[in-house]
Design an enzyme around this catalytic site. Structure first.
Site, PDB file in Angstrom:
ATOM      1  N   GLY A  39       0.788  -1.216   0.000  1.00 35.74           N
ATOM      2  CA  GLY A  39       0.000   0.000   0.000  1.00 35.74           C
ATOM      3  C   GLY A  39       0.821   1.267   0.000  1.00 35.74           C
ATOM      4  O   GLY A  39       0.334   2.319  -0.410  1.00 35.74           O
ATOM      5  N   HIS A  57      -9.162  10.698   5.410  1.00 36.91           N
ATOM      6  CA  HIS A  57      -7.967  10.096   5.997  1.00 36.91           C
ATOM      7  C   HIS A  57      -6.722  10.817   5.493  1.00 36.91           C
ATOM      8  O   HIS A  57      -6.771  11.561   4.504  1.00 36.91           O
ATOM      9  CB  HIS A  57      -7.863   8.613   5.632  1.00 36.91           C
ATOM     10  CG  HIS A  57      -7.591   8.363   4.176  1.00 36.91           C
ATOM     11  ND1 HIS A  57      -8.548   8.562   3.193  1.00 36.91           N
ATOM     12  CD2 HIS A  57      -6.473   7.948   3.520  1.00 36.91           C
ATOM     13  CE1 HIS A  57      -8.040   8.274   2.012  1.00 36.91           C
ATOM     14  NE2 HIS A  57      -6.774   7.910   2.181  1.00 36.91           N
ATOM     15  N   HIS A 145      -8.103  13.668   2.639  1.00 33.69           N
ATOM     16  CA  HIS A 145      -8.851  13.549   1.403  1.00 33.69           C
ATOM     17  C   HIS A 145      -9.915  12.462   1.531  1.00 33.69           C
ATOM     18  O   HIS A 145      -9.817  11.555   2.358  1.00 33.69           O
ATOM     19  CB  HIS A 145      -7.934  13.266   0.210  1.00 33.69           C
ATOM     20  CG  HIS A 145      -6.941  12.172   0.419  1.00 33.69           C
ATOM     21  ND1 HIS A 145      -5.822  12.316   1.214  1.00 33.69           N
ATOM     22  CD2 HIS A 145      -6.881  10.891  -0.055  1.00 33.69           C
ATOM     23  CE1 HIS A 145      -5.119  11.193   1.216  1.00 33.69           C
ATOM     24  NE2 HIS A 145      -5.738  10.314   0.458  1.00 33.69           N
ATOM     25  N   SER A 157      -3.099   2.791  -6.739  1.00 31.32           N
ATOM     26  CA  SER A 157      -2.605   3.818  -5.843  1.00 31.32           C
ATOM     27  C   SER A 157      -1.361   3.356  -5.101  1.00 31.32           C
ATOM     28  O   SER A 157      -1.199   2.175  -4.796  1.00 31.32           O
ATOM     29  CB  SER A 157      -3.690   4.203  -4.836  1.00 31.32           C
ATOM     30  OG  SER A 157      -3.249   5.218  -3.969  1.00 31.32           O
TER      31      SER A 157
END
Length: 225
Positions: A39, A57, A145, A157
């Site tokens: 991530g 977050h 965001h 992402s």
């Protein structure tokens, strides 16, 4: 047609904008920490549907984030400047005080959605954009965001960090350690800075300048302790 596609695929596989490669570029300081952080350094793939949402977050370690929309319906984003993060967190606490009281560390759990109008009414700046396929969205350190999809889509992402992120990274670890509910850092900031210092001879001057600043701050903090 297949022969023409192969060179393009090879170029994409080696491109710096390929999110699998972005965090391994020399100018990305995250390239010098554990490269198996899912991530952050290893991208995630997201499949969205109509009104599927991601709640307010910030990224792990207040890192930059980059999101590429591969195909499908657009996605709406809302963002708050990192310099107004503390003011926005007050908006969240005031909006759901009972939840905040019941669950420490709620801000870290990406489960709270508050209308942007509440932030605007409190004097917090909120920006808005619609991301179509084939485009990138980048968020800056500690920039809250949130958003939602307009229909079926697929996006990818990852995180990255330029050298001027280092003070933000240090602040994030301090906040994670002392904030309500706590949050375990993905890596030790001191270790990252030390690793960068050991590689200073091979780093670009731009990175070295920021590393020297961080070393000075860490040394001063150690003396005070």
């Amino acid at each position: 047609e297949q022969q023409r596609e192969v060179p393009a695929a090879r170029r994409f596989a080696a491109a710096g904008w390929n999110l699998n490669n972005l965090c391994r570029l020399e100018r990305c300081v995250l390239a010098h920490c554990n490269d198996g952080i899912s991530g952050m350094v290893v991208p995630w793939l997201y499949v969205g549907m109509l009104f599927s949402s991601f709640c307010w977050h910030v990224e792990d370690h207040y890192a930059h984030s980059i999101n590429y929309m591969h195909w499908g319906a657009p996605k709406t984003w809302y963002g708050v400047p990192g310099t107004q993060a503390a003011a926005f967190e007050k908006v969240l606490r005031d909006a759901v005080p009972d939840l905040m009281a019941l669950e420490e560390g709620l801000l870290y759990k990406m489960t709270t959605m508050v209308p942007p109008e509440k932030a605007l009414a409190a004097g917090v700046d909120v920006c808005h954009l619609v991301q179509p396929p084939g485009t990138f969205v980048i968020t800056w350190p500690r920039g809250y965001h949130a958003g939602f999809s307009h229909g079926l889509n697929c996006a990818e992402s990852s995180n990255f960090a330029t050298p001027d992120w280092l003070p933000w990274g240090r602040a994030s670890v301090e906040e994670f350690r002392s904030g309500p509910g706590g949050r375990r850092p993905c890596f030790t900031h001191e270790m990252l800075v030390t690793t960068l210092a050991r590689k200073s001879a091979s780093l670009s001057p731009h990175i070295s300048v920021w590393v020297e600043k961080e070393l000075a701050v860490l040394a001063e903090a150690e003396e005070e302790a």
